[in-house]
Structures are given as C-alpha cells and as structure tokens.
Design a protein around this motif. Structure first.
Motif, PDB file in Angstrom:
ATOM      1  N   THR A   1     -40.366 -55.267 -30.647  1.00  0.00           N
ATOM      2  CA  THR A   1     -42.060 -54.937 -29.861  1.00  0.00           C
ATOM      3  C   THR A   1     -42.188 -54.558 -28.265  1.00  0.00           C
ATOM      4  O   THR A   1     -42.780 -53.617 -28.612  1.00  0.00           O
ATOM      5  CB  THR A   1     -42.609 -56.598 -30.215  1.00  0.00           C
ATOM      6  N   VAL A   2     -41.400 -54.251 -26.763  1.00  0.00           N
ATOM      7  CA  VAL A   2     -42.067 -54.017 -26.285  1.00  0.00           C
ATOM      8  C   VAL A   2     -41.517 -52.536 -26.491  1.00  0.00           C
ATOM      9  O   VAL A   2     -42.109 -51.582 -25.889  1.00  0.00           O
ATOM     10  CB  VAL A   2     -41.281 -54.857 -25.306  1.00  0.00           C
ATOM     11  N   ILE A   3     -40.490 -52.352 -26.617  1.00  0.00           N
ATOM     12  CA  ILE A   3     -39.607 -50.935 -26.676  1.00  0.00           C
ATOM     13  C   ILE A   3     -40.509 -50.030 -27.481  1.00  0.00           C
ATOM     14  O   ILE A   3     -41.401 -48.929 -27.098  1.00  0.00           O
ATOM     15  CB  ILE A   3     -38.148 -50.862 -27.341  1.00  0.00           C
ATOM     16  N   SER A   4     -41.656 -50.820 -28.673  1.00  0.00           N
ATOM     17  CA  SER A   4     -42.607 -49.855 -29.685  1.00  0.00           C
ATOM     18  C   SER A   4     -43.871 -50.200 -28.348  1.00  0.00           C
ATOM     19  O   SER A   4     -44.137 -48.524 -29.174  1.00  0.00           O
ATOM     20  CB  SER A   4     -42.854 -50.696 -31.064  1.00  0.00           C
ATOM     21  N   LEU A   5     -43.885 -50.438 -27.875  1.00  0.00           N
ATOM     22  CA  LEU A   5     -45.674 -50.406 -26.730  1.00  0.00           C
ATOM     23  C   LEU A   5     -44.988 -49.225 -25.973  1.00  0.00           C
ATOM     24  O   LEU A   5     -45.678 -48.036 -25.485  1.00  0.00           O
ATOM     25  CB  LEU A   5     -45.811 -51.884 -26.493  1.00  0.00           C
TER      26      LEU A   5
END
Length: 453
Positions: free
Chosen positions: A177-181
C-alpha cells in the motif's frame, strides 16, 4: 532543459510512477487467489478470480466515459485520483471482508479505465512519430520492473512458508500500500510540454485543466458537458474505424494472456505440490522471470527502437512464436487441474515429470511475448490515432479489459488445457489481423510522406 529532453523526462517519470503503483497492484493480483485460499476467517467467501473478473468488467465499461473524465479533469489529476483507488484496493487485504473486497474491485475497475486513458494521453503528447516507439519501450520497460521488484519481495517474505498466516499477509499488504501511494504522488512531477516545441498536429495539452477552466469561466455547465460528450463520441467513432477493428483481436488477445500470466499461471505453480514444499515462494520467482522477459522485450524493441527498421510485424511474430512455445511447455509440465486446486495443491501428474526450471522458462517466455505484443500495439495506436490519443487508448483498454474479465471468469471453471487452447486460437488470429493493420498503417505513412514532398 531542451523541449525534447523535457518530454523524455515526462515519459521516465510516468514510467516510474506506474512502476511503483504496479509493483504493488500486480503483485497483489498475482498472489490474491493464493492468499484468499489461506484465510483463517470462515466469514470471508471471496474469490481472487471473481474479483479480477469484476475489476476488468467494470474497467471495460468505464472506458466509455474515461476520455470524458480525462478531458475535463486533466490527465495528471486523473492518474493521481485513480492511483488512490488502486491503493485502497491493496489496503483492503490488510483486514479483508467479502463486501469490501468486491466493492474495492468495482472502484479499482473505474479507476483503471481513467488511469490508462490518461497514461495513453501523456505518452502520445510527449512523443512524435519518430519517438513514439522509443517512448513506448521506455515506459513499458519501467512498468514491467514492477514484476521484478514486487515478486522478489514476495519470494523473500514467503520463502519456506507452506501456509500464509494473517501476520504474513498484513505485513506484505501494508508495504504494498505504501509503495502504491509513492507512485501516485510521482505523477505531480510531470510537466506540460512547451507549446512552441510540440508538433503542430498535436492539439492536446498535458494539463488540460487550463483550457477547461477558461471554457467553464464563461459557460460552467455546457462547457464541461460539451467536452465530455465530444470525447465520448470520438471514442465511439474510433472504435468502428478499419484500423481499430483490425487491431481489436490482437488487443483482445493481450487481455486473455494478461489474465493468464498475472493470475492463473502463478496459481498453477503454487498448487503444484510436486515442485516441493516451497511451491508458494515459487510464485514470486515466477513473477520475477515474467518481469525479466517484459523488461528485455521493452528494452530491445522499444528503447533501442530497432524494430522500426523492419516494421512492427516481425516483433509481433516473435511474440506469437514465443507464446506458443511457452503454452506447449506449460501443457506438458503443469497438471490440468492446477488452476482449480485447493490450498493443499494437486498431486496429479503432468505429461512430463514437473520441472521448476521448465516452469520458470515458461514464465520468462510469457513475459517476453507479452512485451512484444504490447509495445507494438502502443506504438501503432499512438501513431495511427495521434490526434485523438485519449479516446483511442480508451478503446484499446476497453477491448483488452473486457477480454481479461472474460478470462478471469472462465478461469474459475476451465481446466488448464482448455485455457491454453483458447489462448492459441485467439493469439494466432490476432497476429494475422495485426499484420493487416500494420500494412494499412505503413500505406498511410507512405502516402503522407509522398504528399509532403
């Protein structure tokens, strides 16, 4: 920085933004069915295949309105807000519920249509006839690094795991999720190309919000509605052109094989108990080899731009042969019930003694063949529909996503050999129609060059 360098930098930033986003999303899709099978909760009754069918089904329908959204909002903000929906889908796996799983699937389907339409718009307006092939390859190679990094992470995180625990799942999906953001926020670094340096035939603007604001200042309601309606009508007209109808079968094939390599094949490898107790981590290794094939194809046929010397047909033919070899080896190496096997896997014997080496070779060939098809489709669509890139790429994604949705649906029911047969038939027919479309494009280019003399 000179105008050409600025446009190239935009393409690189675009590629890195998608690389981060799809490191998260493609990894999630690759492991979704395996993760769902390992859920401890008896209240969750979702299916990874069904979720992907919903995503691509909504994706296909939403492509009808995506050009209008990109026209009104602008491609930069369109990609950002669409990326947030992708991040929400990934975050859902941290604490999954059946209702949130399928709701997020619908939302990400809508976001995907807008995201890819905006991406095609940015790619086209930052390219010329001579750089569209190079830029398509740069973008594709950067995008496919997502397969390498995401699946390497999965391999390291799950190495030696027979069963995926709740803690394993939550750790992985918080990270994704952090990578996507991060990818979402990279889109704000893209800058509008200098107007005076853009090719005269290009009428589209990267940040179309400015023109939208000027029109709405004098006529708030009708201005937006008119632009949105014009974009929708233009997409419908492009859909029935001779060139797009010829390309539609090859585009549809990329949707079918997207489903196969991004969801079905990883599930098959994870279900093969004859590969040993570490079969789950092999899903990550398989994704890495797919990514290597994608990156190699994008680099050779895009960044180096060698394929323009001989046209696009030889590259597509290479992709077809590569896929046919992969399908035959998969048919021999993987048990026919692997796509439908439970978490415990399948003990059925394939036609040959199952080999991890052959399975990973097939992963590489799937990625290489996919890059052959997609880089050439991006190139020919960007060239043929340069003046109307947003609606043209919306039609491209409409066809691709509806076929991907169909493939994810039948993946719930069909044994492996039937799925491979469908891929072979559609792949052959799609390649033949692509050859005709390329001939039409080359004829058009020669006529244009003659008239300019």
């Amino acid at each position: 920085m000179d105008p050409e360098g600025k446009r190239l930098l935009n393409i690189i930033i675009l590629g890195f933004g998608f690389m981060f986003m799809f490191t998260a999303f493609q990894t999630s899709g690759n492991i979704a069915q395996t993760v769902i099978r390992s859920f401890n909760s008896t209240e969750f009754h979702g299916s990874g295949y069904t979720s992907m069918a919903i995503i691509y089904g909504v994706f296909s329908a939403s492509n009808l309105i995506a050009p209008s959204v990109v026209t009104v909002v602008g491609p930069q903000l369109s990609m950002f807000f669409s990326g947030l929906l992708y991040s929400g889908y990934i975050a859902m796996f941290i604490y999954p519920y059946t209702w949130s799983f399928y709701t997020a699937s619908v939302l990400v389907g809508i976001g995907a249509a807008v995201l890819w339409t905006a991406q095609g718009n940015v790619l086209a307006i930052n390219s010329s006839d001579t750089t569209i092939g190079r830029n398509s390859g740069i973008f594709w190679a950067l995008l496919q690094f997502s397969l390498f990094f995401g699946n390497l992470y999965i391999y390291c995180a799950w190495h030696g795991h027979v069963h995926i625990t709740d803690k394993d799942r939550q750790t992985v999906f918080i990270s994704l999720t952090v990578i996507s953001l991060v990818g979402c926020f990279l889109f704000f670094l893209i800058r509008k190309p200098d107007p005076e340096s853009s090719p005269p035939e290009v009428s589209e603007s990267l940040l179309q919000v400015e023109s939208t604001e000027s029109s709405t200042a004098s006529s708030p309601g009708p201005g937006l509605c008119s632009q949105a309606l014009d974009a929708f009508v233009q997409a419908c007209k492009i859909f029935v052109t001779k060139e797009m109808l010829l390309l539609s079968i090859s585009i549809g094939y990329t949707g079918l094989e997207l489903t196969f390599y991004s969801g079905v094949y990883g599930t098959c490898i994870g279900a093969m108990t004859r590969f040993g107790h570490d079969a789950k981590s092999l899903i990550g290794i398989s994704g890495i080899f797919i990514g290597i094939g994608e990156i190699l194809g994008g680099g050779v046929f895009g960044m180096l731009n060698k394929s323009n010397q001989f046209g696009r047909n030889p590259v597509v033919l290479l992709g077809l042969i590569t896929h046919f070899v992969a399908f035959y080896l998969i048919f021999l190496n993987i048990a026919s019930d692997a796509p439908l096997a439970p978490e415990a896997g399948t003990d059925l014997q394939a036609y040959i003694t199952p080999s991890v080496g052959v399975a990973l070779l097939c992963s590489f060939l799937l990625g290489l063949g996919d890059s052959c098809f997609n880089t050439q489709l991006l190139s020919i669509i960007g060239f043929t529909f340069r003046d109307n890139s947003a609606p043209a790429f919306a039609v491209f994604k409409f066809i691709q996503s509806i076929m991907a949705a169909l493939a994810f649906f039948y993946s719930n029911y069909l044994l492996l050999h039937w799925q491979l047969l469908i891929l072979v038939l559609v792949g052959f027919l799609g390649s033949m129609t692509f050859f005709l479309a390329e001939w039409v494009a080359e004829s058009s280019r020669r006529e244009s060059d003659y008239e300019s003399i």
